[in-house]
Design an enzyme around this catalytic site. Structure first.
Site, PDB file in Angstrom:
ATOM      1  N   LYS A 137      -1.762   7.131  -1.244  1.00 14.49           N
ATOM      2  CA  LYS A 137      -2.067   7.337   0.041  1.00 14.49           C
ATOM      3  C   LYS A 137      -1.151   8.072   0.854  1.00 14.49           C
ATOM      4  O   LYS A 137      -0.101   7.836   0.501  1.00 14.49           O
ATOM      5  CB  LYS A 137      -2.782   6.337   0.744  1.00 14.49           C
ATOM      6  CG  LYS A 137      -1.972   5.161   0.943  1.00 14.49           C
ATOM      7  CD  LYS A 137      -2.543   3.874   1.825  1.00 14.49           C
ATOM      8  CE  LYS A 137      -1.916   2.761   1.457  1.00 14.49           C
ATOM      9  NZ  LYS A 137      -2.594   1.660   2.238  1.00 14.49           N
ATOM     10  N   ASP A 154      -2.649   3.016  -5.624  1.00 13.33           N
ATOM     11  CA  ASP A 154      -2.791   2.920  -4.193  1.00 13.33           C
ATOM     12  C   ASP A 154      -2.140   4.169  -3.642  1.00 13.33           C
ATOM     13  O   ASP A 154      -1.335   4.140  -2.431  1.00 13.33           O
ATOM     14  CB  ASP A 154      -2.140   1.673  -3.755  1.00 13.33           C
ATOM     15  CG  ASP A 154      -2.466   1.444  -2.028  1.00 13.33           C
ATOM     16  OD1 ASP A 154      -3.598   1.939  -1.649  1.00 13.33           O
ATOM     17  OD2 ASP A 154      -1.712   0.691  -1.572  1.00 13.33           O
ATOM     18  N   LYS A 184      10.987  -5.087   1.769  1.00  5.12           N
ATOM     19  CA  LYS A 184       9.778  -5.679   1.644  1.00  5.12           C
ATOM     20  C   LYS A 184       9.575  -7.268   1.657  1.00  5.12           C
ATOM     21  O   LYS A 184      10.180  -7.829   0.671  1.00  5.12           O
ATOM     22  CB  LYS A 184       8.844  -5.159   0.373  1.00  5.12           C
ATOM     23  CG  LYS A 184       7.434  -5.542   0.505  1.00  5.12           C
ATOM     24  CD  LYS A 184       6.770  -4.718  -0.584  1.00  5.12           C
ATOM     25  CE  LYS A 184       5.392  -5.153  -0.856  1.00  5.12           C
ATOM     26  NZ  LYS A 184       4.401  -4.394  -1.785  1.00  5.12           N
ATOM     27  N   ASN A 211       2.042   6.146   1.433  1.00  6.06           N
ATOM     28  CA  ASN A 211       2.904   5.631   0.416  1.00  6.06           C
ATOM     29  C   ASN A 211       3.912   6.638  -0.194  1.00  6.06           C
ATOM     30  O   ASN A 211       4.536   6.353  -0.977  1.00  6.06           O
ATOM     31  CB  ASN A 211       2.101   5.045  -0.584  1.00  6.06           C
ATOM     32  CG  ASN A 211       1.687   3.400  -0.206  1.00  6.06           C
ATOM     33  OD1 ASN A 211       2.140   3.091   0.630  1.00  6.06           O
ATOM     34  ND2 ASN A 211       0.556   2.833  -1.006  1.00  6.06           N
TER      35      ASN A 211
END
Ligand code: C58
Length: 550
Positions: A335, A333, A238, A338
């Site tokens: 979803k 978060d 990342k 993910n």
């Protein structure tokens, strides 16, 4: 111009990243401005910084050079926990703070409604006047109240989704023009591996990795599949541009992400961290690679999942969320994008960039963030919230798995400009009664209604019984929770993988993306306060010893 000595300010001023804030001033003037901030009568400054509970202490000291610590200054204090910083705008005696409002807010200048994603409105922290961001400079009415309350800080997000990919975003301050005379702060010199003490960790750098391809992108980050050259092992990397972190009002979410990684490394359903390193322009998180793609990709091929499959995923996700909650972390978060599948078909949650840490049972926060389709009603109502928002998101996600569409599917409204907005989606989330497809079983309908209760206190998982209410829900009756957590339950679906680097399960969106990182731009780097990122380097000792086995 008068020359001021270099001064280190108290803890609360240390982290502010001067250059993004005191635009158009040179280093000395910025210090003077910061000094004036501490005596609140400085007239010409229209952007100032404050910290919650700032007690306005100074280090009465002079460092050897700008950016160096003062004698006796312990830098580790600046990296403790999650602190949120706010930017204040001074106009006509008002001190405005960017804020997100609920639908009842109206601008005192133009009288129009203030509503939408992001910190679209400003509120005076003294007289509570509400205005649009765009109107705040035009306000003529002077501030009527001199009193300053210490306030909590908020961050925001936007994006859009039904069963399509959407990014989770935090709003950030408008970028300031670059400063002419910013002396570049020294970058912490990476420790050369050959100089390390025997027994200490080796550090990684970009040269150690071959960049293979882009596999994902968010508003803050790009995610690459990479190979560690020495071992030929594959990782996800990342990459975050520092300029995006320092431009933001909140400069410590990177630190939170790292803490959550450290916590997560011990759980089977959370991605773990291999290492962290930095270049002058970027931060790198090297993450264990999960090969089976994400649930979004999987769902796009399956349309909808059999209840047995959805139950398995929902149960593994519940264990991951509960593990984070027990350690004071709200994930915020959840979803389809993910939720990753490993080579056997077990889930792993990725991306801790939206997490909130340090939350104790019963604690609440009020940050507006997440991905629109998954945002809980209490966040939209501007209420304080806690772990409940993750159980709401699990409800949305489970609905998506079982029904093959979002419970707030507004795709039918796409042609109507009035209904094709975030406002409309939020109105639907807040007001529409959720319709459960009749094809679903009674237990499935019940668990969805439980998680998708618009009142957080009545929501499944949020009452007195807490997580136990989820564990004992009839929908999960067939789940053997302990076996599940030990990865002893065989997943319902095994991703098809031909070899270590099979790309078959990867989202096709990124196939044409160039994998290289753009070369560093000197003027961009000059604006970055490198001291913000000191100590970012990290090597996970557990993964390291694994590597040495090969
Ligand atoms: C996956 N949705 S953190 C691609 N995106 C990401 N994958 C992984 N981590 C992250 N092993 C992302 C994103 C993050 C923040 C910005 C938005 C994207 C990841 C971590 C570990 C694999 C991926 C889809 C995907 C999954 C697996 C392989 C390829 C693609």
């Amino acid at each position: 111009m008068m020359r001021l000595p270099w001064v280190c300010w108290s803890e609360c001023v240390r982290e502010v990243g001067w250059q993004t804030l005191y635009c158009g001033l040179n280093a000395c003037e910025r210090l003077a401005a910061a000094h004036q901030l501490l005596s609140p009568t400085y007239p010409s400054l229209d952007v100032i910084i404050a910290a919650p509970g700032c007690n306005r202490r100074l280090f009465p000291n002079v460092p050897a050079a700008p950016g160096m610590p003062c004698t006796g200054e312990d830098r580790s204090i600046y990296r403790r926990g999650a602190r949120r910083w706010r930017k204040l705008y001074r106009v006509n005696g008002h001190i405005f703070q960017a804020k997100r409002f609920n639908r009842r807010a109206f601008c005192a200048y133009c009288q129009d409604r203030i509503w939408g994603l992001g910190r679209q409105g400003f509120k005076c922290i003294q007289c509570k006047l509400l205005v649009h961001k765009k109107c705040h400079k035009l306000v003529q009415k002077p501030c009527s109240n001199e009193h300053v309350d210490p306030i909590e800080v908020k961050d925001d997000a936007n994006g859009e989704s039904t069963l399509g990919r959407a990014a989770s975003v935090r709003s950030r301050a408008e970028p300031e023009p670059p400063l002419p005379e910013t002396p570049p702060a020294p970058v912490a010199a990476p420790v050369r591996n050959e100089d390390l003490e025997p027994g200490s960790q080796r550090q990684y750098s970009l040269e150690d990795f071959e960049l293979i391809r882009v596999i994902g992108r968010g508003s803050y980050a790009k995610v690459l599949m990479v190979e560690l050259k020495r071992t030929k092992r594959v990782y996800a990397m990342k990459v975050i541009k520092k300029a995006l972190v320092t431009d933001d009002e909140d400069i410590d979410w990177v630190q939170t992400e790292k803490h959550v990684f450290e916590t997560a490394s011990n759980h089977p359903f959370l991605v773990g961290l291999h290492s962290c390193f930095q270049t002058p322009s970027r931060l790198f998180f090297v993450i264990e690679f999960v090969r089976g793609g994400d649930l979004m990709f999987h769902m796009q091929r399956q349309r909808r999942l059999p209840e047995e499959h959805a139950r398995f995923y929902a149960a593994e996700i519940s264990l991951a969320l509960h593990f984070l909650h027990e350690r004071g972390v709200i994930y915020r978060d959840l979803k389809l994008d993910n939720v990753l599948l490993d080579h056997e078909g077990h889930i792993k949650l990725t991306d801790y960039g939206m997490c909130k840490e340090g939350v104790r049972p019963g604690d609440t926060t009020s940050t507006f963030c997440g991905t629109p389709n998954y945002i809980a009603p209490e966040i939209l109502r501007g209420e304080e919230y806690g772990f409940s928002v993750d159980w709401w998101a699990l409800g949305v996600l489970t609905y998506e798995m079982l029904a093959g569409r979002s419970p707030f599917d507004i795709s039918h409204a796409a042609d109507n400009p009035d209904q094709n907005t975030e406002d409309y989606l939020f109105q639907v989330i807040l007001e529409k009664t959720i319709r459960i497809p009749r094809s679903l079983s009674v237990k499935a309908a019940s668990v969805l209604k439980g998680f998708l209760n618009k009142s957080p206190s009545e929501r499944l998982g949020c009452g007195e019984g807490g997580f136990l209410d989820i564990v004992s829900h009839p929908f999960f009756k067939s789940i053997e929770w302990e076996m599940l957590e030990q990865k002893q339950v065989v997943p319902p679906f095994k991703p098809r993988l031909e070899g270590e680097r099979d790309l078959a399960n990867f989202p096709p969106e990124f196939t044409d993306e160039p994998v290289h990182l753009t070369p560093d731009n000197d003027t961009e780097i000059a604006d970055i306060d490198q001291s913000e990122f000191e100590g970012f380097e990290y090597v996970n000792p557990l993964l390291m010893s694994l590597e040495d086995c090969v």
